[in-house]
Design a protein around this motif. Structure first.
Motif, short mmCIF file in Angstrom:
data_model
loop_
_atom_site.label_atom_id
_atom_site.label_comp_id
_atom_site.label_asym_id
_atom_site.label_seq_id
_atom_site.Cartn_x
_atom_site.Cartn_y
_atom_site.Cartn_z
N THR A 265 -1.99 -4.57 12.43
CA THR A 265 -2.27 -5.27 11.17
C THR A 265 -1.14 -5.22 10.15
N GLN B 86 0.84 -1.19 0.00
CA GLN B 86 0.00 0.00 0.00
C GLN B 86 0.88 1.24 0.00
N SER C 43 1.60 5.34 -0.19
CA SER C 43 0.88 6.53 0.26
C SER C 43 1.78 7.75 0.11
N GLU D 142 -5.01 7.10 13.11
CA GLU D 142 -6.42 6.88 12.82
C GLU D 142 -6.80 7.44 11.45
N THR D 143 -5.99 8.36 10.94
CA THR D 143 -6.27 8.97 9.62
C THR D 143 -5.50 8.29 8.49
N TRP D 144 -4.82 7.22 8.77
CA TRP D 144 -3.94 6.57 7.79
C TRP D 144 -4.69 5.57 6.91
N GLY D 145 -5.72 6.00 6.26
CA GLY D 145 -6.41 5.16 5.26
C GLY D 145 -7.11 3.95 5.81
N GLY D 146 -7.50 3.99 7.06
CA GLY D 146 -8.24 2.87 7.63
C GLY D 146 -7.38 1.72 8.15
N THR D 147 -6.08 1.90 8.19
CA THR D 147 -5.19 0.86 8.71
C THR D 147 -5.50 0.65 10.19
N GLN D 148 -5.74 -0.58 10.56
CA GLN D 148 -6.13 -0.91 11.92
C GLN D 148 -4.92 -1.29 12.77
#
Length: 164
Positions: free
Chosen positions: A99, A53, A55, A90-96
């Motif tokens: 993970t 991914q 960015s 939390e703003t990093w493209g939905g990365t949980q």
């Protein structure tokens, strides 16, 4: 699609070290500050078991990365996401949390504000799986260490591998 000379020159040596980090299984990778996308395309092609991914925060970079994604057709290279590393994870493209196997940052820390480096390390602490790796490449200064290559014309860099 941009082809930076430095990225073309260092993609092989960086890949050699990434292979050591990658291991045999499938890996989820987030590249922060992917720039032109040349590295992302090269690494995703060479490491087919990764889900790569890329960015960046820069619109120019996002367009170049998207062009690499389209031109290469590498199935494990995802479309780029807009990511401001200085903002919370939390703003990093939905990365949980927990993970990512590998968080990659190439030539970002020495050209950005300190808050970006701080954000990178904070994000790594939350998003990497146990045993995950934060991989950085670039000129990272260490005040107690002389940097003899700074006076040379040959490109040099220091590798940093940090397990979370």
């Amino acid at each position: 699609m941009q082809v930076p000379v430095a990225a073309e020159r260092n993609k092989g040596p960086i890949l050699a070290v990434l292979r050591e980090c990658a291991g045999p299984g499938a890996l989820r990778v987030l590249e922060v500050g992917a720039g032109s996308g040349l590295h992302a395309a090269h690494f995703a092609r060479a490491l087919p078991r990764t889900r790569w991914q890329p960015s960046d925060i820069d619109p120019w970079a996002l367009r170049s990365i998207a062009a690499y994604v389209e031109a290469t057709g590498v199935p494990n290279l995802l479309p780029p996401i807009l990511l401001d590393v200085s903002q919370g994870w939390e703003t990093w493209g939905g990365t949980q949390p927990g993970t990512l196997d590998l968080l990659v940052s190439i030539n970002m820390m020495h050209i950005t504000e300190l808050r970006c480096t701080e954000g990178l390390f904070k994000g790594a602490g939350v998003l990497l799986k146990p045993g995950g790796v934060l991989f950085t490449y670039g000129l990272q200064l260490c005040p107690s260490s002389p940097m003899p290559w700074m006076a040379r014309s040959a490109p040099r860099a220091m590798w940093t591998l940090t397990a979370a």
